[in-house]
Design a protein around this motif. Structure first.
Motif, PDB file in Angstrom:
ATOM      1  N   PHE A   1       0.330  -1.511  -0.146  1.00  0.00           N
ATOM      2  CA  PHE A   1       0.181   0.061  -0.149  1.00  0.00           C
ATOM      3  C   PHE A   1       0.612   0.974  -0.385  1.00  0.00           C
ATOM      4  N   VAL A   2       1.962   1.901   1.052  1.00  0.00           N
ATOM      5  CA  VAL A   2       2.820   2.584   1.085  1.00  0.00           C
ATOM      6  C   VAL A   2       3.325   2.673  -0.255  1.00  0.00           C
ATOM      7  N   PHE A   3       3.919   1.409  -1.058  1.00  0.00           N
ATOM      8  CA  PHE A   3       4.642   1.634  -2.213  1.00  0.00           C
ATOM      9  C   PHE A   3       3.891   2.168  -3.696  1.00  0.00           C
ATOM     10  N   GLY A   4       2.116   1.553  -3.734  1.00  0.00           N
ATOM     11  CA  GLY A   4       1.377   1.944  -4.126  1.00  0.00           C
ATOM     12  C   GLY A   4       1.142   3.969  -3.985  1.00  0.00           C
ATOM     13  N   LEU A   5       1.034   4.218  -2.258  1.00  0.00           N
ATOM     14  CA  LEU A   5       0.619   6.006  -2.251  1.00  0.00           C
ATOM     15  C   LEU A   5       1.478   6.513  -3.182  1.00  0.00           C
ATOM     16  N   LEU A   6       3.028   6.253  -2.376  1.00  0.00           N
ATOM     17  CA  LEU A   6       3.924   7.013  -3.580  1.00  0.00           C
ATOM     18  C   LEU A   6       4.161   7.503  -4.712  1.00  0.00           C
ATOM     19  N   LEU A   7       3.793   5.641  -5.429  1.00  0.00           N
ATOM     20  CA  LEU A   7       3.726   5.540  -7.114  1.00  0.00           C
ATOM     21  C   LEU A   7       2.769   6.987  -7.311  1.00  0.00           C
ATOM     22  N   THR A   8       1.755   6.630  -6.944  1.00  0.00           N
ATOM     23  CA  THR A   8       0.765   7.822  -6.964  1.00  0.00           C
ATOM     24  C   THR A   8       0.822   9.043  -7.039  1.00  0.00           C
ATOM     25  N   ILE A   9       1.743   9.395  -5.863  1.00  0.00           N
ATOM     26  CA  ILE A   9       1.745  10.259  -5.540  1.00  0.00           C
ATOM     27  C   ILE A   9       2.639  10.934  -6.243  1.00  0.00           C
ATOM     28  N   ILE A  10       3.548  10.393  -7.004  1.00  0.00           N
ATOM     29  CA  ILE A  10       4.590  10.803  -7.596  1.00  0.00           C
ATOM     30  C   ILE A  10       4.414  10.835  -9.515  1.00  0.00           C
ATOM     31  N   LEU A  11       3.563   9.781  -9.406  1.00  0.00           N
ATOM     32  CA  LEU A  11       3.092  10.429 -11.240  1.00  0.00           C
ATOM     33  C   LEU A  11       2.305  11.607 -10.775  1.00  0.00           C
ATOM     34  N   MET A  12       1.188  11.866  -9.562  1.00  0.00           N
ATOM     35  CA  MET A  12       0.586  13.075  -9.772  1.00  0.00           C
ATOM     36  C   MET A  12       1.385  14.069  -9.926  1.00  0.00           C
ATOM     37  N   VAL A  13       2.412  13.887  -9.503  1.00  0.00           N
ATOM     38  CA  VAL A  13       3.059  15.396  -9.488  1.00  0.00           C
ATOM     39  C   VAL A  13       4.161  15.641 -10.410  1.00  0.00           C
ATOM     40  N   LYS A  14       4.243  14.427 -11.324  1.00  0.00           N
ATOM     41  CA  LYS A  14       5.098  15.032 -12.477  1.00  0.00           C
ATOM     42  C   LYS A  14       3.746  14.773 -13.468  1.00  0.00           C
ATOM     43  N   LYS A  15       2.425  14.933 -13.311  1.00  0.00           N
ATOM     44  CA  LYS A  15       1.020  14.998 -14.503  1.00  0.00           C
ATOM     45  C   LYS A  15       0.972  13.952 -15.831  1.00  0.00           C
ATOM     46  N   VAL A  16       1.601  13.546 -14.949  1.00  0.00           N
ATOM     47  CA  VAL A  16       0.983  12.245 -15.614  1.00  0.00           C
ATOM     48  C   VAL A  16      -0.401  11.533 -15.697  1.00  0.00           C
ATOM     49  N   ARG A  17      -0.749  10.956 -17.340  1.00  0.00           N
ATOM     50  CA  ARG A  17      -1.953  11.388 -17.481  1.00  0.00           C
ATOM     51  C   ARG A  17      -2.858  10.017 -17.322  1.00  0.00           C
ATOM     52  N   GLY A  18      -3.933   9.810 -16.044  1.00  0.00           N
ATOM     53  CA  GLY A  18      -3.905   8.203 -15.619  1.00  0.00           C
ATOM     54  C   GLY A  18      -3.229   7.745 -14.538  1.00  0.00           C
ATOM     55  N   ALA A  19      -2.438   8.588 -13.945  1.00  0.00           N
ATOM     56  CA  ALA A  19      -1.637   8.259 -13.035  1.00  0.00           C
ATOM     57  C   ALA A  19      -1.888   7.115 -11.770  1.00  0.00           C
ATOM     58  N   ILE A  20      -3.498   7.559 -11.266  1.00  0.00           N
ATOM     59  CA  ILE A  20      -4.332   6.772 -10.512  1.00  0.00           C
ATOM     60  C   ILE A  20      -4.806   5.132 -10.905  1.00  0.00           C
ATOM     61  N   LEU A  21      -5.138   4.840 -12.696  1.00  0.00           N
ATOM     62  CA  LEU A  21      -5.198   3.940 -13.069  1.00  0.00           C
ATOM     63  C   LEU A  21      -3.879   3.411 -13.388  1.00  0.00           C
ATOM     64  N   ILE A  22      -3.017   4.110 -13.709  1.00  0.00           N
ATOM     65  CA  ILE A  22      -1.451   3.410 -13.865  1.00  0.00           C
ATOM     66  C   ILE A  22      -0.900   3.386 -12.293  1.00  0.00           C
ATOM     67  N   SER A  23      -1.380   3.695 -11.291  1.00  0.00           N
ATOM     68  CA  SER A  23      -0.722   2.906  -9.960  1.00  0.00           C
ATOM     69  C   SER A  23      -1.530   2.353  -9.464  1.00  0.00           C
ATOM     70  N   ILE A  24      -2.478   2.034  -9.932  1.00  0.00           N
ATOM     71  CA  ILE A  24      -3.336   0.892  -9.626  1.00  0.00           C
ATOM     72  C   ILE A  24      -2.827  -0.759 -10.139  1.00  0.00           C
ATOM     73  N   LEU A  25      -2.639  -0.063 -11.185  1.00  0.00           N
ATOM     74  CA  LEU A  25      -1.865  -0.969 -11.938  1.00  0.00           C
ATOM     75  C   LEU A  25       0.147  -1.813 -12.053  1.00  0.00           C
ATOM     76  N   GLY A  26       0.316  -0.814 -11.670  1.00  0.00           N
ATOM     77  CA  GLY A  26       1.591  -1.660 -11.103  1.00  0.00           C
ATOM     78  C   GLY A  26       1.321  -2.014  -9.831  1.00  0.00           C
ATOM     79  N   THR A  27       0.983  -1.297  -8.610  1.00  0.00           N
ATOM     80  CA  THR A  27       0.879  -1.889  -7.737  1.00  0.00           C
ATOM     81  C   THR A  27       0.309  -3.153  -7.351  1.00  0.00           C
ATOM     82  N   THR A  28      -0.424  -3.391  -8.500  1.00  0.00           N
ATOM     83  CA  THR A  28      -0.824  -5.134  -7.966  1.00  0.00           C
ATOM     84  C   THR A  28       0.025  -6.050  -9.532  1.00  0.00           C
ATOM     85  N   VAL A  29       0.575  -5.879  -9.410  1.00  0.00           N
ATOM     86  CA  VAL A  29       2.046  -6.199 -10.375  1.00  0.00           C
ATOM     87  C   VAL A  29       2.738  -6.428  -9.456  1.00  0.00           C
TER      88      VAL A  29
END
Length: 481
Positions: free
Chosen positions: A207-235
């Motif tokens: 969970f902590v990894f997923g939260l950090l990944l989501t925040i970093i992607l949002m800060v970097k303004k990556v489109r679809g950050a939430i979905l990418i984080s969910i998929l990446g954390t699931t892997v």
């Protein structure tokens, strides 16, 4: 000396085909390709709801029965979102997508369905009633009257409070926040971090990894950050589960036997319009309908103005084109979500991501809707995603909702204190209704105390009386038998 070209030469580019003409694509300065891309961006930005809705609605009702399998909830969530978003595009020609509302589904799951003897069918019936009420309010123009009666700070405080509530649910579902348990003595605190105040399990680490990944992607303004984080954390969760002996909180992340399957839409029609009246009484049902209405009522107007402003589609009065059609589709969405058993559907501010990528017309909504319909065949993938991978999205969406707190005047205590009570009681009392009611009642009391009682809108007095009756309904029920 060059002459100024005649005004007749400055004209709107004529439509290239029937699609262009119907959606006014060229007229609004866009292209079909741009609309398709914008629609897909909106889908990938908000597709997380297909994953989160089954988690939020994944508990049991007042009888202890579950709503349905996660794959069924996911498929139906995508179906309703797809149909309604296409309707928005075709009827209102506006780049606005709809889906099961985060916050609204929390109200259904944690304030309605858990009431004693209330079934999921009863809870969804209340959602349908709320949608019908909103539809009538739109047609009669009463929605604007209520909108003006409720103070702006209360609308903001409700959104902020729901944001805090959603974030708390995310932390709790992931096990990052837990109820202390010791068989030898009662806990000294109501909740704690992880287990014994530390992060000591693999699921919480995921969970902590997923939260950090989501925040970093949002800060970097990556489109679809939430979905990418969910998929990446699931892997990551699937890998962790394969190499370690792990006890997950809700869903065990394992590679599915199949990715595509025939969607199960058995939840459609899963509601009882008047069942709750017999279980909890007329007053309680009316107040719950009102609570849903408050949570759903004002978001749409703010969202459509925000998206319209981003797209440059507002008129001189700040209204988007076809406002009435937008509100009609949105009100239908509220009832349709309940009738399909997946909670009230509403417009998503994530639509602004597609608009930011160039979408200007309803064609983008049609594309988003088609993408949702295609997603109904991918429901088995939902069974792979553990709550620890999806919960970071709840925390981040909660943050986005809390940012509105700056719109409240914190120097005026007659506003600030009721607003604070509204926001803080939602997670503390684990009840969105309690937060709204407490804020309304305290606001009216303070206005009377400072001599401004006459300025309170009559509808606010009515709302206050209803909430007072709601809070003391237990003693009243005991008194009248």
């Amino acid at each position: 000396m060059a002459s100024t070209p005649p005004a007749a030469d400055v004209r709107v580019i004529p439509p290239k085909n029937a699609i262009d003409r119907f959606f006014k694509i060229s007229e609004r300065g866009s292209t079909i390709g741009t609309e398709i891309r914008g629609g897909l961006v909106t889908f990938f930005t908000m597709a997380y709801i297909i994953v989160l809705n089954p988690i939020i609605l994944g508990g049991s009702d007042g009888t202890g029965a579950p709503l349905a399998e996660p794959t069924t909830i996911a498929a139906t969530t995508a179906l309703v979102a797809g149909v309604l978003t296409i309707l928005m595009g075709v009827i209102a020609n506006f780049p606005l997508a709809l889906a099961a509302g985060l916050g609204l589904n929390a109200v259904v799951a944690f304030s309605i369905a858990i009431l004693p003897d209330v079934t999921w069918q009863d809870a969804m019936g209340i959602v349908v009633l709320e949608g019908i009420v909103i539809f009538v309010l739109v047609l009669t123009g009463f929605r604007k009257a209520v909108f003006e009666a409720v103070p702006a700070w209360l609308k903001t405080a409700i959104s902020v409070g729901i944001g805090l509530f959603i974030a708390f649910i995310g932390f709790f579902d992931a096990g990052f926040v837990n109820v202390p348990w010791n068989p030898d003595f009662p806990p000294s605190v109501p909740v704690e971090l992880g287990v014994g105040g530390s992060i000591s399990t693999w699921p919480v680490a995921v969970f902590v990894f997923g939260l950090l990944l989501t925040i970093i992607l949002m800060v970097k303004k990556v489109r679809g950050a939430i979905l990418i984080s969910i998929l990446g954390t699931t892997v990551l969760a699937v890998i962790v589960n394969a190499v370690a002996d792990v006890q997950w909180k809700l869903t065990t992340p394992e590679v599915p036997d199949k990715v595509v399957s025939t969607p199960d839409f058995s939840l459609v029609g899963h509601f009882s319009l008047f069942g709750a009246f017999e279980k909890i009484g007329v007053l309680s049902v009316l107040l719950l309908v009102f609570s849903l209405l408050l949570a759903d009522f004002f978001d749409t107007m703010g969202t459509m103005v925000a998206v319209g402003g981003e797209a440059g589609l507002l008129d001189k009065d700040g209204n988007p084109p076809k406002t009435q059609q937008i509100l009609i589709v949105d009100s239908i969405a509220a009832a349709a979500g309940g009738a399909a058993g997946v909670s009230s559907n509403t417009s998503y501010i994530e639509s602004a991501s597609g608009v930011g990528d160039g979408a200007r017309t309803g064609l983008a909504s049609v594309v988003t809707g088609i993408a949702f319909l295609l997603a109904t065949f991918l429901a088995p993938l939902v069974a792979v995603i553990p709550s620890e991978a999806a919960a970071p999205a709840l925390v981040v969406v909660g943050f986005l909702m809390v940012t509105q707190v700056l719109d409240i005047d914190w120097h005026d205590y007659t506003i600030a204190i009721p607003a604070f009570l509204t926001m803080i009681l939602m997670p503390f009392a684990y009840s969105i209704t309690a937060g709204i009611g407490a804020g309304v009642i305290l606001f009216v009391i303070l206005q009377v105390v400072v001599g401004k009682g006459r300025k309170i809108h009559p509808l606010m007095w009515l709302i206050t009386v209803m909430f007072v009756l709601y809070f003391v309904r237990g003693p009243i029920e005991n008194l009248v038998g």
